[in-house]
Design a protein around this motif. Structure first.
Motif, PDB file in Angstrom:
ATOM      1  N   ALA A  78       0.833  -1.209   0.000  1.00 55.59           N
ATOM      2  CA  ALA A  78       0.000   0.000   0.000  1.00 55.59           C
ATOM      3  C   ALA A  78       0.867   1.258   0.000  1.00 55.59           C
ATOM      4  CB  ALA A  78      -0.938  -0.005   1.203  1.00 55.59           C
ATOM      5  N   LEU A  79       1.933   1.253   0.772  1.00 56.81           N
ATOM      6  CA  LEU A  79       2.814   2.420   0.804  1.00 56.81           C
ATOM      7  C   LEU A  79       3.580   2.578  -0.516  1.00 56.81           C
ATOM      8  CD1 LEU A  79       4.121   2.205   4.470  1.00 56.81           C
ATOM      9  CD2 LEU A  79       2.494   3.841   3.521  1.00 56.81           C
ATOM     10  N   SER A  80       3.941   1.463  -1.146  1.00 60.20           N
ATOM     11  CA  SER A  80       4.582   1.543  -2.461  1.00 60.20           C
ATOM     12  C   SER A  80       3.606   2.081  -3.501  1.00 60.20           C
ATOM     13  CB  SER A  80       5.086   0.171  -2.891  1.00 60.20           C
ATOM     14  OG  SER A  80       6.173  -0.217  -2.099  1.00 60.20           O
ATOM     15  N   LEU A  81       2.329   1.734  -3.337  1.00 57.86           N
ATOM     16  CA  LEU A  81       1.304   2.272  -4.222  1.00 57.86           C
ATOM     17  C   LEU A  81       1.199   3.784  -4.058  1.00 57.86           C
ATOM     18  CD1 LEU A  81      -1.035   1.787  -6.229  1.00 57.86           C
ATOM     19  CD2 LEU A  81      -2.527   1.585  -4.230  1.00 57.86           C
ATOM     20  N   LEU A  82       1.340   4.264  -2.835  1.00 60.70           N
ATOM     21  CA  LEU A  82       1.313   5.713  -2.607  1.00 60.70           C
ATOM     22  C   LEU A  82       2.491   6.413  -3.288  1.00 60.70           C
ATOM     23  CD1 LEU A  82       0.169   6.002   1.110  1.00 60.70           C
ATOM     24  CD2 LEU A  82      -1.131   6.520  -0.949  1.00 60.70           C
ATOM     25  N   VAL A  83       3.656   5.780  -3.262  1.00 67.59           N
ATOM     26  CA  VAL A  83       4.819   6.343  -3.956  1.00 67.59           C
ATOM     27  C   VAL A  83       4.543   6.391  -5.461  1.00 67.59           C
ATOM     28  CG1 VAL A  83       7.256   5.985  -4.509  1.00 67.59           C
ATOM     29  CG2 VAL A  83       6.450   5.644  -2.174  1.00 67.59           C
ATOM     30  N   SER A  84       3.948   5.323  -5.982  1.00 75.26           N
ATOM     31  CA  SER A  84       3.608   5.298  -7.409  1.00 75.26           C
ATOM     32  C   SER A  84       2.597   6.383  -7.756  1.00 75.26           C
ATOM     33  CB  SER A  84       3.045   3.933  -7.790  1.00 75.26           C
ATOM     34  OG  SER A  84       4.022   2.936  -7.652  1.00 75.26           O
ATOM     35  N   LEU A  85       1.606   6.573  -6.912  1.00 74.84           N
ATOM     36  CA  LEU A  85       0.615   7.628  -7.140  1.00 74.84           C
ATOM     37  C   LEU A  85       1.270   9.004  -7.134  1.00 74.84           C
ATOM     38  CD1 LEU A  85      -2.529   6.521  -5.124  1.00 74.84           C
ATOM     39  CD2 LEU A  85      -2.396   7.019  -7.564  1.00 74.84           C
ATOM     40  N   TYR A  86       2.194   9.203  -6.212  1.00 70.41           N
ATOM     41  CA  TYR A  86       2.883  10.492  -6.151  1.00 70.41           C
ATOM     42  C   TYR A  86       3.641  10.761  -7.446  1.00 70.41           C
ATOM     43  CZ  TYR A  86       5.885  14.283  -4.767  1.00 70.41           C
ATOM     44  OH  TYR A  86       6.542  15.488  -4.729  1.00 70.41           O
ATOM     45  N   VAL A  87       4.363   9.773  -7.943  1.00 65.26           N
ATOM     46  CA  VAL A  87       5.107   9.969  -9.189  1.00 65.26           C
ATOM     47  C   VAL A  87       4.141  10.166 -10.352  1.00 65.26           C
ATOM     48  CG1 VAL A  87       6.716   8.903 -10.818  1.00 65.26           C
ATOM     49  CG2 VAL A  87       7.140   8.749  -8.377  1.00 65.26           C
ATOM     50  N   GLY A  88       3.016   9.455 -10.342  1.00 68.36           N
ATOM     51  CA  GLY A  88       2.022   9.639 -11.395  1.00 68.36           C
ATOM     52  C   GLY A  88       1.472  11.055 -11.435  1.00 68.36           C
ATOM     53  N   PHE A  89       1.174  11.609 -10.261  1.00 72.94           N
ATOM     54  CA  PHE A  89       0.610  12.951 -10.210  1.00 72.94           C
ATOM     55  C   PHE A  89       1.660  14.051 -10.327  1.00 72.94           C
ATOM     56  CE2 PHE A  89      -3.128  10.912  -8.157  1.00 72.94           C
ATOM     57  CZ  PHE A  89      -4.091  11.407  -9.025  1.00 72.94           C
ATOM     58  N   GLU A  90       2.817  13.885  -9.727  1.00 74.42           N
ATOM     59  CA  GLU A  90       3.816  14.948  -9.665  1.00 74.42           C
ATOM     60  C   GLU A  90       5.021  14.711 -10.576  1.00 74.42           C
ATOM     61  OE1 GLU A  90       3.639  17.860  -8.045  1.00 74.42           O
ATOM     62  OE2 GLU A  90       1.603  17.325  -7.445  1.00 74.42           O
ATOM     63  N   GLY A  91       5.008  13.661 -11.376  1.00 77.33           N
ATOM     64  CA  GLY A  91       6.150  13.350 -12.237  1.00 77.33           C
ATOM     65  C   GLY A  91       6.478  14.457 -13.218  1.00 77.33           C
ATOM     66  N   GLN A  92       5.451  15.012 -13.861  1.00 75.66           N
ATOM     67  CA  GLN A  92       5.702  16.075 -14.831  1.00 75.66           C
ATOM     68  C   GLN A  92       6.212  17.341 -14.138  1.00 75.66           C
ATOM     69  OE1 GLN A  92       5.993  15.167 -17.676  1.00 75.66           O
ATOM     70  NE2 GLN A  92       4.275  14.052 -18.520  1.00 75.66           N
ATOM     71  N   ALA A  93       5.734  17.600 -12.923  1.00 76.55           N
ATOM     72  CA  ALA A  93       6.227  18.753 -12.176  1.00 76.55           C
ATOM     73  C   ALA A  93       7.696  18.554 -11.800  1.00 76.55           C
ATOM     74  CB  ALA A  93       5.386  18.971 -10.918  1.00 76.55           C
ATOM     75  N   MET A  94       8.078  17.326 -11.454  1.00 77.50           N
ATOM     76  CA  MET A  94       9.488  17.043 -11.163  1.00 77.50           C
ATOM     77  C   MET A  94      10.330  17.237 -12.415  1.00 77.50           C
ATOM     78  SD  MET A  94       9.573  13.845  -8.520  1.00 77.50           S
ATOM     79  CE  MET A  94       8.274  12.828  -9.179  1.00 77.50           C
ATOM     80  N   ARG A  95       9.783  16.865 -13.559  1.00 80.04           N
ATOM     81  CA  ARG A  95      10.492  17.037 -14.827  1.00 80.04           C
ATOM     82  C   ARG A  95      10.694  18.521 -15.141  1.00 80.04           C
ATOM     83  NH1 ARG A  95       7.945  15.123 -20.505  1.00 80.04           N
ATOM     84  NH2 ARG A  95       9.650  15.789 -21.815  1.00 80.04           N
ATOM     85  N   ILE A  96       9.673  19.334 -14.924  1.00 77.77           N
ATOM     86  CA  ILE A  96       9.778  20.769 -15.159  1.00 77.77           C
ATOM     87  C   ILE A  96      10.779  21.391 -14.191  1.00 77.77           C
ATOM     88  CG2 ILE A  96       8.506  22.948 -14.994  1.00 77.77           C
ATOM     89  CD1 ILE A  96       6.047  21.364 -16.049  1.00 77.77           C
ATOM     90  N   ALA A  97      10.739  20.967 -12.927  1.00 73.73           N
ATOM     91  CA  ALA A  97      11.680  21.499 -11.934  1.00 73.73           C
ATOM     92  C   ALA A  97      13.122  21.139 -12.300  1.00 73.73           C
ATOM     93  CB  ALA A  97      11.330  20.965 -10.549  1.00 73.73           C
ATOM     94  N   ALA A  98      13.345  19.927 -12.806  1.00 72.69           N
ATOM     95  CA  ALA A  98      14.695  19.527 -13.211  1.00 72.69           C
ATOM     96  C   ALA A  98      15.169  20.355 -14.407  1.00 72.69           C
ATOM     97  CB  ALA A  98      14.721  18.042 -13.548  1.00 72.69           C
ATOM     98  N   MET A  99      14.275  20.624 -15.344  1.00 72.78           N
ATOM     99  CA  MET A  99      14.655  21.454 -16.491  1.00 72.78           C
ATOM    100  C   MET A  99      14.983  22.874 -16.035  1.00 72.78           C
ATOM    101  SD  MET A  99      11.956  20.146 -19.363  1.00 72.78           S
ATOM    102  CE  MET A  99      12.753  20.879 -20.774  1.00 72.78           C
ATOM    103  N   ARG A 100      14.238  23.383 -15.070  1.00 71.82           N
ATOM    104  CA  ARG A 100      14.490  24.714 -14.535  1.00 71.82           C
ATOM    105  C   ARG A 100      15.863  24.766 -13.869  1.00 71.82           C
ATOM    106  NH1 ARG A 100      10.278  25.294 -10.946  1.00 71.82           N
ATOM    107  NH2 ARG A 100       8.784  25.205 -12.638  1.00 71.82           N
ATOM    108  N   ARG A 101      16.230  23.687 -13.151  1.00 76.20           N
ATOM    109  CA  ARG A 101      17.557  23.642 -12.513  1.00 76.20           C
ATOM    110  C   ARG A 101      18.670  23.621 -13.543  1.00 76.20           C
ATOM    111  NH1 ARG A 101      15.005  19.737  -9.134  1.00 76.20           N
ATOM    112  NH2 ARG A 101      15.940  18.106 -10.400  1.00 76.20           N
ATOM    113  N   ARG A 102      18.396  23.084 -14.733  1.00 78.83           N
ATOM    114  CA  ARG A 102      19.399  23.008 -15.794  1.00 78.83           C
ATOM    115  C   ARG A 102      19.466  24.286 -16.625  1.00 78.83           C
ATOM    116  NH1 ARG A 102      16.921  17.369 -16.894  1.00 78.83           N
ATOM    117  NH2 ARG A 102      18.078  16.110 -15.406  1.00 78.83           N
ATOM    118  N   GLY A 103      18.700  25.306 -16.241  1.00 74.95           N
ATOM    119  CA  GLY A 103      18.773  26.583 -16.935  1.00 74.95           C
ATOM    120  C   GLY A 103      17.646  26.865 -17.902  1.00 74.95           C
ATOM    121  N   TRP A 104      16.741  25.937 -18.113  1.00 75.75           N
ATOM    122  CA  TRP A 104      15.610  26.166 -19.001  1.00 75.75           C
ATOM    123  C   TRP A 104      14.659  27.137 -18.304  1.00 75.75           C
ATOM    124  CZ3 TRP A 104      14.212  23.040 -23.511  1.00 75.75           C
ATOM    125  CH2 TRP A 104      15.225  22.167 -23.909  1.00 75.75           C
TER     126      TRP A 104
END
Length: 158
Positions: free
Chosen positions: A72-98
């Motif tokens: 169940a807790l691993s499912l919560l981690v998966s849900l978090y990545v499903g919902f916030e994955g694109q935001a993490m991707r945008i944040a990583a691009m911002r850190r790289r200067g985009w």
């Protein structure tokens, strides 16, 4: 219609075809295989942390005899990545200067790319820059007054 965040490359050519469009929303592959999706998107640290957290939860649940809790807790981690994955991707691009150009709404990625090219108006005329739809993260923001669920800020979301 989906929202796409338009990210422009750092200080290179600012042509419309060099921009990357990131769909703002739930990602099914990020939910089903979080570490692999994060690694595919070159989010190495996030992929390692996600894999480690899921492995620790699985082992901990097995040792305590609560396999269902670890799952169940691993499912919560998966849900978090499903919902916030694109935001993490945008944040990583911002850190790289985009930096964000803005948000485009369209039915598909191809339509979003066409709308972005039309909105930038790259026909050789130097016109005044359009007002920013999404503010730069360097600008001062008022303090957040309500509850927030995600750990990273996603442009276009309240």
């Amino acid at each position: 219609m989906a929202s796409y965040v338009v990210m422009e490359p750092p200080a290179g050519s600012n042509k419309a075809e060099d921009a990357t469009l990131v769909r703002d929303g739930f990602t099914w592959l990020g939910f089903l295989v979080p570490p692999l999706w994060l690694a595919w998107r070159r989010l190495w640290i996030e992929a390692v942390v996600t894999f480690a957290v899921m492995a620790i939860l699985s082992v901990l649940g097995e040792r305590l005899g609560l396999e269902w809790a670890g799952s169940a807790l691993s499912l919560l981690v998966s849900l978090y990545v499903g919902f916030e994955g694109q935001a993490m991707r945008i944040a990583a691009m911002r850190r790289r200067g985009w930096h964000e150009w803005g948000v485009v709404e369209a039915g598909s990625l191809g339509d979003a790319e066409i709308r972005h090219v039309l909105e930038t108006g790259e026909d050789g005329d130097e016109s005044a820059p359009m007002p920013r739809i999404v503010p730069d993260m360097n600008q001062a923001r008022p303090a957040q007054t309500g509850m927030a669920l995600g750990l990273t800020h996603t442009p276009g979301r309240p």
